[in-house]
Design a protein around this motif. Sequence first.
Motif, PDB file in Angstrom:
ATOM      1  N   MET A   1      29.323 -40.888  26.249  1.00  0.00           N
ATOM      2  CA  MET A   1      28.186 -41.811  26.182  1.00  0.00           C
ATOM      3  C   MET A   1      28.253 -42.711  24.948  1.00  0.00           C
ATOM      4  SD  MET A   1      25.276 -39.160  27.616  1.00  0.00           S
ATOM      5  CE  MET A   1      23.872 -40.215  27.967  1.00  0.00           C
ATOM      6  N   LEU A   2      28.881 -42.208  23.888  1.00  0.00           N
ATOM      7  CA  LEU A   2      29.003 -42.992  22.650  1.00  0.00           C
ATOM      8  C   LEU A   2      30.208 -43.932  22.672  1.00  0.00           C
ATOM      9  CD1 LEU A   2      28.230 -40.168  20.065  1.00  0.00           C
ATOM     10  CD2 LEU A   2      26.781 -42.150  20.543  1.00  0.00           C
ATOM     11  N   THR A   3      31.227 -43.594  23.485  1.00  0.00           N
ATOM     12  CA  THR A   3      32.447 -44.420  23.536  1.00  0.00           C
ATOM     13  C   THR A   3      32.668 -44.881  24.976  1.00  0.00           C
ATOM     14  OG1 THR A   3      33.862 -42.447  23.767  1.00  0.00           O
ATOM     15  CG2 THR A   3      33.491 -43.257  21.538  1.00  0.00           C
ATOM     16  N   SER A   4      33.518 -44.188  25.712  1.00  0.00           N
ATOM     17  CA  SER A   4      33.754 -44.501  27.125  1.00  0.00           C
ATOM     18  C   SER A   4      34.400 -43.287  27.772  1.00  0.00           C
ATOM     19  CB  SER A   4      34.701 -45.704  27.269  1.00  0.00           C
ATOM     20  OG  SER A   4      36.008 -45.350  26.831  1.00  0.00           O
ATOM     21  N   GLU A   5      34.411 -43.261  29.077  1.00  0.00           N
ATOM     22  CA  GLU A   5      35.041 -42.156  29.807  1.00  0.00           C
ATOM     23  C   GLU A   5      36.523 -42.080  29.442  1.00  0.00           C
ATOM     24  OE1 GLU A   5      34.979 -39.385  33.279  1.00  0.00           O
ATOM     25  OE2 GLU A   5      33.709 -41.131  33.597  1.00  0.00           O
ATOM     26  N   GLU A   6      37.153 -43.236  29.344  1.00  0.00           N
ATOM     27  CA  GLU A   6      38.579 -43.309  29.034  1.00  0.00           C
ATOM     28  C   GLU A   6      38.881 -42.723  27.652  1.00  0.00           C
ATOM     29  OE1 GLU A   6      41.764 -46.777  29.818  1.00  0.00           O
ATOM     30  OE2 GLU A   6      40.300 -47.267  28.266  1.00  0.00           O
ATOM     31  N   GLU A   7      38.117 -43.143  26.654  1.00  0.00           N
ATOM     32  CA  GLU A   7      38.319 -42.652  25.289  1.00  0.00           C
ATOM     33  C   GLU A   7      38.055 -41.148  25.218  1.00  0.00           C
ATOM     34  OE1 GLU A   7      39.414 -44.235  22.473  1.00  0.00           O
ATOM     35  OE2 GLU A   7      39.871 -45.913  23.772  1.00  0.00           O
ATOM     36  N   MET A   8      36.979 -40.702  25.862  1.00  0.00           N
ATOM     37  CA  MET A   8      36.651 -39.280  25.857  1.00  0.00           C
ATOM     38  C   MET A   8      37.782 -38.464  26.475  1.00  0.00           C
ATOM     39  SD  MET A   8      35.648 -36.691  28.117  1.00  0.00           S
ATOM     40  CE  MET A   8      34.726 -37.374  29.476  1.00  0.00           C
ATOM     41  N   THR A   9      38.351 -38.948  27.571  1.00  0.00           N
ATOM     42  CA  THR A   9      39.428 -38.223  28.255  1.00  0.00           C
ATOM     43  C   THR A   9      40.658 -38.068  27.363  1.00  0.00           C
ATOM     44  OG1 THR A   9      38.606 -39.077  30.367  1.00  0.00           O
ATOM     45  CG2 THR A   9      40.840 -38.204  30.365  1.00  0.00           C
ATOM     46  N   VAL A  10      40.979 -39.107  26.610  1.00  0.00           N
ATOM     47  CA  VAL A  10      42.123 -39.061  25.685  1.00  0.00           C
ATOM     48  C   VAL A  10      41.901 -37.977  24.617  1.00  0.00           C
ATOM     49  CG1 VAL A  10      43.281 -40.356  23.830  1.00  0.00           C
ATOM     50  CG2 VAL A  10      42.819 -41.460  26.024  1.00  0.00           C
ATOM     51  N   ILE A  11      40.709 -37.948  24.038  1.00  0.00           N
ATOM     52  CA  ILE A  11      40.407 -36.992  22.972  1.00  0.00           C
ATOM     53  C   ILE A  11      40.316 -35.571  23.520  1.00  0.00           C
ATOM     54  CG2 ILE A  11      38.631 -36.332  21.283  1.00  0.00           C
ATOM     55  CD1 ILE A  11      38.212 -39.583  21.206  1.00  0.00           C
ATOM     56  N   LYS A  12      39.732 -35.433  24.698  1.00  0.00           N
ATOM     57  CA  LYS A  12      39.624 -34.123  25.349  1.00  0.00           C
ATOM     58  C   LYS A  12      41.017 -33.536  25.593  1.00  0.00           C
ATOM     59  CE  LYS A  12      37.159 -32.076  29.273  1.00  0.00           C
ATOM     60  NZ  LYS A  12      36.341 -32.370  30.454  1.00  0.00           N
ATOM     61  N   LYS A  13      41.909 -34.370  26.072  1.00  0.00           N
ATOM     62  CA  LYS A  13      43.285 -33.935  26.345  1.00  0.00           C
ATOM     63  C   LYS A  13      43.985 -33.561  25.038  1.00  0.00           C
ATOM     64  CE  LYS A  13      47.482 -35.355  28.798  1.00  0.00           C
ATOM     65  NZ  LYS A  13      48.207 -36.427  29.443  1.00  0.00           N
ATOM     66  N   ALA A  14      43.778 -34.371  24.007  1.00  0.00           N
ATOM     67  CA  ALA A  14      44.398 -34.098  22.711  1.00  0.00           C
ATOM     68  C   ALA A  14      43.934 -32.763  22.129  1.00  0.00           C
ATOM     69  CB  ALA A  14      44.077 -35.215  21.722  1.00  0.00           C
ATOM     70  N   MET A  15      42.700 -32.372  22.445  1.00  0.00           N
ATOM     71  CA  MET A  15      42.151 -31.116  21.961  1.00  0.00           C
ATOM     72  C   MET A  15      42.538 -29.936  22.867  1.00  0.00           C
ATOM     73  SD  MET A  15      38.381 -32.224  20.514  1.00  0.00           S
ATOM     74  CE  MET A  15      38.089 -30.660  19.662  1.00  0.00           C
ATOM     75  N   GLY A  16      43.307 -30.225  23.918  1.00  0.00           N
ATOM     76  CA  GLY A  16      43.812 -29.141  24.754  1.00  0.00           C
ATOM     77  C   GLY A  16      42.920 -28.723  25.899  1.00  0.00           C
ATOM     78  N   PHE A  17      41.883 -29.501  26.172  1.00  0.00           N
ATOM     79  CA  PHE A  17      40.967 -29.185  27.278  1.00  0.00           C
ATOM     80  C   PHE A  17      41.477 -29.783  28.574  1.00  0.00           C
ATOM     81  CE2 PHE A  17      38.239 -28.471  23.652  1.00  0.00           C
ATOM     82  CZ  PHE A  17      37.459 -27.382  24.047  1.00  0.00           C
TER      83      PHE A  17
END
Length: 195
Positions: free
Chosen positions: A179-195
Motif C-alpha cells: 500500500m505504501l509502494t506498489s505490488e511490484e515493489e513489494m513482491t521484489v522485497i518479499k522474494k529477497a526476504m525469502g518469502f
Amino acid sequence: MQKKKVVVFLPRAFETMEFSVFIDVLGWARVDYGHDLLVDTCGFTNKVMSTFNVPVIVDKTIEEINVDEYDAIAIPGGFGEFGYYEEAYDEQFLQLIREFNAKGKIIASICSGAFPVAKSGVLENRRGTTYHLKDGIFQQKLKEFGVNVVNEPVVVDGNIITSYCPETAPRVAFELLKMLTSEEEMTVIKKAMGF
C-alpha cells in the motif's frame, strides 16, 4: 521516491513478533531497495514492556504524534492477561486511530490489534478479522463492535488491514508495504526476504 512515514504503536503487553515484522520489512525496503520509508515506534511511556517481558525503548510517546506527519499506523496485538487492553483501549489511543482513519491513512493491525481499531468505531460496518482459534470467541467479540467479521487470514477493507494470528504478521507487513509502494515493489522485497 516520495518519503513515507509509519508509526508502530506499542501498547503494553504487545507481542514482539507482531511488532518486529514492521521494522524488518520496511527496513529491508529502505536499506536494500532505496525506499524512503521511515518508521517511528511509539507508546504511552518511553519504555514499553512486551507480553514476554522484553522492554522496548520507543522513539516517541503518544503526545508527540502528529498524524499529519505519517502515512500509516501499525498496531501489533498482545495478551489481555498481561494488560494489553488497558492501554490499547485508552481513549487517547482510540482517538489517534480515529484521526488516522478520518484522514484516509493506512491502519495495519495484527491479531488482537484489531480490537482497539474496532473499539475506536472505525471498523463499524466494515470487514475485519482477528484471532480465529479457541472456538472463534475472539471473532465473536469483534462482531460486538459492529464489524463484519470474515474468517480469513488477512482482511483489507479500504485503508484498514486486520489479520487473525501471529502467523499472519509478515503478510500484514507486506500488505502495508504494498500500500505504501506498489505490488511490484513489494513482491521484489518479499522474494529477497525469502518469502
